[in-house]
Motif scaffolding. Structure first.
Motif, mmCIF file in Angstrom:
data_model
loop_
_atom_site.group_PDB
_atom_site.id
_atom_site.type_symbol
_atom_site.label_atom_id
_atom_site.label_comp_id
_atom_site.label_asym_id
_atom_site.label_seq_id
_atom_site.Cartn_x
_atom_site.Cartn_y
_atom_site.Cartn_z
ATOM 1 N N SER A 71 -27.998 8.280 -69.717
ATOM 2 C CA SER A 71 -29.269 7.697 -70.176
ATOM 3 C C SER A 71 -30.467 8.608 -70.021
ATOM 4 C CB SER A 71 -29.536 6.375 -69.453
ATOM 5 O OG SER A 71 -28.763 5.335 -70.022
ATOM 6 N N THR A 95 -30.747 10.878 -71.783
ATOM 7 C CA THR A 95 -30.943 11.027 -73.230
ATOM 8 C C THR A 95 -32.214 10.334 -73.693
ATOM 9 O OG1 THR A 95 -28.561 11.141 -73.681
ATOM 10 C CG2 THR A 95 -29.973 10.365 -75.481
ATOM 11 N N LYS A 96 -32.501 9.191 -73.086
ATOM 12 C CA LYS A 96 -33.614 8.360 -73.544
ATOM 13 C C LYS A 96 -34.965 9.067 -73.435
ATOM 14 C CE LYS A 96 -31.377 3.867 -72.719
ATOM 15 N NZ LYS A 96 -30.065 4.215 -72.118
ATOM 16 N N THR A 151 -35.690 10.036 -76.876
ATOM 17 C CA THR A 151 -36.115 8.875 -77.658
ATOM 18 C C THR A 151 -37.560 8.516 -77.318
ATOM 19 O OG1 THR A 151 -33.833 8.069 -77.658
ATOM 20 C CG2 THR A 151 -35.551 6.488 -78.252
ATOM 21 N N GLU A 152 -37.910 8.595 -76.037
ATOM 22 C CA GLU A 152 -39.297 8.342 -75.616
ATOM 23 C C GLU A 152 -40.238 9.355 -76.249
ATOM 24 O OE1 GLU A 152 -38.257 6.516 -71.167
ATOM 25 O OE2 GLU A 152 -38.998 8.555 -71.389
ATOM 26 N N MET A 167 -36.753 -0.002 -72.443
ATOM 27 C CA MET A 167 -36.037 1.277 -72.439
ATOM 28 C C MET A 167 -36.439 2.131 -71.245
ATOM 29 S SD MET A 167 -36.078 4.323 -75.328
ATOM 30 C CE MET A 167 -37.869 4.444 -75.344
ATOM 31 N N SER A 197 -33.830 0.922 -68.805
ATOM 32 C CA SER A 197 -32.838 1.709 -69.543
ATOM 33 C C SER A 197 -32.038 0.843 -70.511
ATOM 34 C CB SER A 197 -31.885 2.421 -68.569
ATOM 35 O OG SER A 197 -31.236 3.511 -69.193
ATOM 36 N N ASN A 257 -30.260 -0.391 -73.510
ATOM 37 C CA ASN A 257 -29.661 0.355 -74.619
ATOM 38 C C ASN A 257 -29.951 -0.274 -75.973
ATOM 39 O OD1 ASN A 257 -28.020 2.558 -73.241
ATOM 40 N ND2 ASN A 257 -27.331 0.751 -72.130
ATOM 41 N N THR A 261 -33.341 0.594 -77.057
ATOM 42 C CA THR A 261 -33.406 2.003 -77.468
ATOM 43 C C THR A 261 -32.931 2.175 -78.903
ATOM 44 O OG1 THR A 261 -32.987 2.657 -75.171
ATOM 45 C CG2 THR A 261 -32.656 4.334 -76.880
ATOM 46 N N SER A 320 -28.791 7.686 -79.589
ATOM 47 C CA SER A 320 -30.142 7.610 -79.018
ATOM 48 C C SER A 320 -30.155 7.145 -77.576
ATOM 49 C CB SER A 320 -30.997 6.646 -79.847
ATOM 50 O OG SER A 320 -30.463 5.325 -79.771
ATOM 51 N N THR A 321 -29.010 6.660 -77.065
ATOM 52 C CA THR A 321 -28.980 5.947 -75.792
ATOM 53 C C THR A 321 -28.402 6.736 -74.626
ATOM 54 O OG1 THR A 321 -26.792 5.048 -76.310
ATOM 55 C CG2 THR A 321 -28.723 3.738 -76.978
ATOM 56 N N LYS A 325 -36.249 9.560 -65.238
ATOM 57 C CA LYS A 325 -35.158 8.848 -65.901
ATOM 58 C C LYS A 325 -33.823 9.080 -65.203
ATOM 59 C CE LYS A 325 -33.839 5.975 -68.888
ATOM 60 N NZ LYS A 325 -32.934 5.485 -67.825
#
Length: 439
Positions: free
Chosen positions: A53, A55-56, A59-60, A113, A117, A119, A122, A157-158, A242
């Protein structure tokens, strides 16, 4: 091209001392100064590992960028897709349950998200920005390249394993694919995220929040970053960033903390305890180890003051000017985080602009006060390397060298008389040499 007056700047830092002081139990780890991106410690920092996660953070980044550009609004409503609905009710994953016919604001989804977290939230954000998660994944990889990341691959994306999508994983990716990044790439992403969008820390530092408070759907969102000051492994100054956990990636965490004007970023991937077992506590213990080392051993120092003059190069000779030289100095100071007691371990590196200075080291009049004639940077006296996450980091230890005053161009009569004087000076020198040769 520039004219190098000393040796050029190296790239990397005090690695031996840091390695001696730290032994991080993780497959990969890195510690950096959050202001400049200076690398203070690294362990397998270029190994490509699972990120889960964490990874997020990408996305942020893309969401905050889209909001800044006006492409997405915080109060914009999202209508739940079939994929997001099904994913949101998978309680084996971190999620907030969403209704099939529900509408949710982008801010609600973002908080779910960043704090919990979630998913499904996200994926909803990915669909909002990219039109589909598959398109968004392409944007993620493109942004990683634009930010200068290396050793990475985004497939969703998650940070979930694609198998958790139950056949609805993003088009163009495989059913068992995973997101992977090196610790250096993760740190670089975190560095850009908190410096480009510092507001992310306000949300990331929220210890707990109710999703859909006051409704039948409310659910308490406890932050997975248990190092936030009010939580179980609370650490002074911790305000992000994160966590990430999957069977593939192990226990991961990107942390950032600020104290006494210093901020650091840490990354651990597949952290373990002393017995070699992974766990929530292990990732926070290894993060604490690096943070303690950084706050105890590093100090932000002024290495070069404003208006600093390099010994032996305090002035530049001038040609065609009313004066024959001009004082030069640094436009601003150079500040850098260094090991305690090592402030004097750096030397100045002066680089003059070859477009401004001729082969004889002269600058041609007129010269304006404040005119840039080159730059000054620093390097360790012992030849050790200094490493930064980004080229911008290198630039933060590079300052302009400028002229301290105006020097006007001499008028035509003065230049002519100088020319005549130089001519007869050359003639006399030639005659003297010839006469000396007779005896």
């Amino acid at each position: 091209m520039a004219m190098i007056m000393f040796f050029s700047l190296f790239a990397g830092v005090n690695q031996a001392k840091a390695e001696a002081a730290l032994n991080v139990n993780a497959d990969g780890a890195i510690l950096v100064d959050a202001e400049t991106g200076k690398v203070l410690y690294e362990q397998n920092a270029d190994s490509v590992l699972g990120v889960a996660s964490m990874t997020k953070m990408m996305t942020e980044y893309l969401l905050l960028e889209a909001v800044k550009k006006g492409k997405v609004k915080w109060d914009q409503e999202y209508s739940v897709s079939d994929l997001v609905y099904k994913n949101s009710h998978d309680r084996s994953l971190s999620n907030v349950p969403l209704r099939a016919d529900g509408k949710y604001t982008i801010r609600e989804l973002y908080e779910a998200m960043a704090i919990y977290s979630a998913n499904s939230a996200t994926i909803a954000i990915a669909e909002t920005i990219g039109g589909s998660e598959a398109n968004f994944v392409k944007m993620m990889n493109d942004k990683a390249k634009q930010l200068g990341l290396k050793d990475y691959k985004f497939v969703n994306s998650t940070g979930l394993n694609n198998r958790d999508y139950h056949g609805q994983h993003p088009e163009g990716t495989g059913p068992e694919d995973e997101n992977v990044m090196s610790p250096r790439a993760v740190a670089k992403l975190a560095f850009h995220l908190i410096n480009d969008f510092p507001e992310v820390l306000k949300t990331a530092s929220t210890p707990t929040k109710m999703f859909r408070e006051g409704t039948d759907d409310q659910i308490k969102m406890d932050n997975w970053n248990w190092m936030l000051p009010k939580l179980v492994y609370g650490y002074q100054g911790m305000d992000g960033l994160k966590t990430g956990t999957t069977d593939f990636a192990g226990y991961c965490f990107t942390g950032t903390a600020s104290r006494d004007g210093k901020r650091f970023i840490t990354v651990v991937q597949n952290a373990k305890d002393a017995s070699g077992k992974g766990g929530y506590k292990a990732r926070f213990d290894e993060t604490r180890k690096m943070m303690d080392y950084a706050f105890s051993n590093y100090t932000k120092e002024q290495i070069v003051p404003k208006h600093y003059q390099v010994k032996g190069h305090k002035t530049l000779p001038i040609t065609k000017g009313k004066e024959d030289q001009v004082k030069i100095y640094t436009k601003s100071a150079i500040n850098m985080v260094v090991l305690n007691g090592e402030k004097k371990s750096y030397k100045p590196v002066l680089v003059l602009d070859k477009k401004k200075v001729n082969k004889d080291g002269e600058i041609t009049a007129p010269v304006k006060k404040g005119e840039t004639v080159g730059y000054l940077t620093i390097e360790p006296k012992n030849g050790e390397k200094v490493s930064f996450l980004t080229e911008e980091g290198h630039k933060k230890i590079k300052v302009d060298v400028i002229a301290a005053k105006d020097v006007e161009k001499a008028n035509w009569f003065v230049l002519m008389m100088r020319g005549i004087g130089n001519f007869f000076g050359d003639v006399w020198h030639g005659i003297s040499s010839t006469v000396k040769g007779w005896f």
